[in-house]
Design a protein around this motif. Structure first.
Motif, PDB file in Angstrom:
ATOM      1  N   ARG A 272       0.829  -1.198   0.000  1.00 27.71           N
ATOM      2  CA  ARG A 272       0.000   0.000   0.000  1.00 27.71           C
ATOM      3  C   ARG A 272       0.869   1.255   0.000  1.00 27.71           C
ATOM      4  O   ARG A 272       0.553   2.248  -0.677  1.00 27.71           O
ATOM      5  CB  ARG A 272      -0.932   0.004   1.213  1.00 27.71           C
ATOM      6  CG  ARG A 272      -1.917   1.184   1.211  1.00 27.71           C
ATOM      7  CD  ARG A 272      -2.842   1.147   2.412  1.00 27.71           C
ATOM      8  NE  ARG A 272      -3.817   2.229   2.312  1.00 27.71           N
ATOM      9  CZ  ARG A 272      -3.574   3.497   2.660  1.00 27.71           C
ATOM     10  NH1 ARG A 272      -2.370   3.837   3.127  1.00 27.71           N
ATOM     11  NH2 ARG A 272      -4.518   4.421   2.550  1.00 27.71           N
ATOM     12  N   SER A 273       1.984   1.225   0.735  1.00 29.92           N
ATOM     13  CA  SER A 273       2.898   2.373   0.715  1.00 29.92           C
ATOM     14  C   SER A 273       3.474   2.590  -0.676  1.00 29.92           C
ATOM     15  O   SER A 273       3.663   3.732  -1.114  1.00 29.92           O
ATOM     16  CB  SER A 273       4.028   2.147   1.720  1.00 29.92           C
ATOM     17  OG  SER A 273       3.521   2.073   3.036  1.00 29.92           O
ATOM     18  N   ILE A 274       3.742   1.484  -1.363  1.00 31.97           N
ATOM     19  CA  ILE A 274       4.251   1.599  -2.731  1.00 31.97           C
ATOM     20  C   ILE A 274       3.211   2.249  -3.634  1.00 31.97           C
ATOM     21  O   ILE A 274       3.526   3.115  -4.460  1.00 31.97           O
ATOM     22  CB  ILE A 274       4.648   0.214  -3.268  1.00 31.97           C
ATOM     23  CG1 ILE A 274       5.825  -0.339  -2.453  1.00 31.97           C
ATOM     24  CG2 ILE A 274       4.995   0.271  -4.746  1.00 31.97           C
ATOM     25  CD1 ILE A 274       6.190  -1.755  -2.804  1.00 31.97           C
ATOM     26  N   ALA A 275       1.967   1.827  -3.463  1.00 31.33           N
ATOM     27  CA  ALA A 275       0.904   2.361  -4.318  1.00 31.33           C
ATOM     28  C   ALA A 275       0.662   3.843  -4.045  1.00 31.33           C
ATOM     29  O   ALA A 275       0.553   4.659  -4.969  1.00 31.33           O
ATOM     30  CB  ALA A 275      -0.378   1.557  -4.115  1.00 31.33           C
ATOM     31  N   THR A 276       0.585   4.239  -2.766  1.00 32.82           N
ATOM     32  CA  THR A 276       0.282   5.640  -2.438  1.00 32.82           C
ATOM     33  C   THR A 276       1.474   6.557  -2.657  1.00 32.82           C
ATOM     34  O   THR A 276       1.320   7.785  -2.615  1.00 32.82           O
ATOM     35  CB  THR A 276      -0.172   5.737  -0.969  1.00 32.82           C
ATOM     36  OG1 THR A 276       0.837   5.165  -0.117  1.00 32.82           O
ATOM     37  CG2 THR A 276      -1.474   4.980  -0.756  1.00 32.82           C
TER      38      THR A 276
END
Length: 440
Positions: A272-276
């Motif tokens: 999720r950190s990668i996506a955001t």
């Protein structure tokens, strides 16, 4: 038959339980899982590479030939100004040589850092799975070792029964010759002896199967015969296991499977950190040194000429990507939830496995004590039957019945004592304390 059995024993290679455990942790399945962990280590290196300077070198040269051409061109007019006219250009040959060294350095990109952290979590998860597979392989090796030991010990029990049958034949023959029993008693004893010898011979096939199962699991030649050495403590009363509460606590702290699943959850959260990270800008610096010219000597032998140096900063910010970023972030949240559910279910299953293994060990310990009592009673019954037969007040049938009861009691005791050890190792496996260096 005795010569055949002796040849089998002499040809076998002794193997201890600890050796079988150690070799099992290095069998094909365990090594494959370990190699997967090594692959994950390289994934970490690959993820870290994006944070390091990227240096490139390019050099080359080329010649180009331009044939005669005609095209419209703008030329000065005689009275001033410019006019468009047809221009003829003759053929020409041009050379071009170049040399470039470029350096780029990422300054800020949250996604790169998140990918590195995710690769680290996946590495830890893979290491946990490798330990889990090593434990699985070791437990399988333990079970195969005890299967071989069971077959060996069963043959010894059957051979002891053969010896008792031989003694019964001698007693029956002596009593017949003394006129105290009929010929039928001697013949019956001889038939019993033949059946007991057949049982020993047939058990050799099971022994060969168990040897093959263990050798192949330990990555030894399939033709090699092994002889399981009696494990230490097998002839002593088994000790009590830890409490179920202690076993559960140990498993939650040490079981490699749970550690691997926790890292899988962390890896999913980092996704999720990668996506955001796409919501934030990405900043990088770059520089280049270039040399180029129409001849090789100018480019490669004249350091004062043809030099070009450039440097700059690059900022990239994706303002709107068609809602792809929130979709990827939501997808990562759902994957995290799936990983959490898998962890919770595995934890529940582990608790169930621990309780089952704990109860199995307690039951086997109790059964082992009862089997020892039965063996003692069967031995006393055989002694009484033999005394009665020697006194001429009973038949071979009564002795045979007592003899078979003792053999069955000895085999039951052997089976239960082995099952105690297998159950103990299964409990250790469930607790995560099977690996070398762990509490046992």
């Amino acid at each position: 038959m005795s010569a055949l059995l002796l040849a089998v024993v002499l040809a076998a290679t002794p193997i201890r339980l600890e050796e079988a455990r150690a070799r099992s942790r290095e069998n094909v399945q365990a090594l494959t899982a370990s190699l997967q962990a090594s692959v994950a280590e390289q994934d970490v290196r690959a993820a870290r590479s994006g944070l390091l300077p990227q240096v490139g070198f390019r050099g080359g040269g080329n010649y180009s030939y331009l044939g005669p051409q005609r095209f419209f061109g703008v030329v000065p007019a005689p009275g001033g100004g410019f006019v468009q006219t047809v221009v003829d250009v003759p053929e020409a040959t041009n050379a071009n040589f170049n040399l470039t060294v470029s350096v780029s350095q990422l300054i800020y990109d949250r996604a790169v850092w998140a990918r590195l952290s995710q690769a680290g979590a996946q590495l830890e998860a893979q290491r946990g799975e490798a330990l889990e597979q090593a434990d699985t392989s070791e437990l399988e090796g333990i079970q195969r070792f005890f299967a071989l030991y069971r077959s060996q010990s069963t043959i010894e029990v059957l051979k002891a029964n053969v010896a008792r049958s031989e003694q019964q034949v001698e007693r029956a023959r002596a009593l017949f010759q003394a006129g105290r029993v009929g010929k039928a008693e001697e013949l019956s004893a001889q038939v019993n002896l033949g059946n007991d010898r057949i049982a020993v011979v047939l058990r050799q096939a099971q022994l060969a199967r168990d040897q093959a199962q263990l050798t192949t699991w330990l990555a030894l030649p399939g033709t090699e015969a092994l002889e399981a050495v009696t494990p230490p403590g097998l002839d002593t009363p088994p000790s009590a296991p830890p409490s179920l509460e202690q076993a559960v606590a140990e498993a939650r702290a040490r079981r490699p499977l749970l550690m691997a699943l926790r890292q899988r959850i962390r890896a999913a959260e980092l996704q999720r950190s990668i996506a955001t990270a796409r919501y934030l800008p990405r900043l990088s610096a770059n520089g280049a040194y270039q040399r180029g010219g129409p001849s090789a000597d100018v480019v490669f032998t004249e350091p004062a000429l043809q030099n070009t140096v450039s440097a700059g900063l690059s900022l990239q910010w994706d303002i709107f990507d068609g809602f792809n970023t929130p979709a990827q972030a939501r997808r990562a949240e759902l994957q995290t939830r799936v990983a959490e559910l898998n962890f919770q279910q595995s934890e529940r299953e582990l608790e169930g496995t621990l309780r089952q293994a704990h109860q199995t060990l307690l039951a086997q310990i109790s059964a082992s004590g009862l089997a020892e009592t039965n063996r003692e009673a069967a031995a006393a019954s055989l002694r009484l039957a033999e005394e009665r037969f020697n006194a001429g007040v009973s038949s071979t049938l009564e002795v045979r019945d007592a003899q078979l009861n003792l053999t069955r009691a000895e085999l039951t005791l052997l089976e239960n004592r082995i099952e105690v050890e297998v159950a103990r190792f299964a409990l250790m496996r469930a607790m995560g304390t099977l690996a070398p260096g762990e509490a046992q």
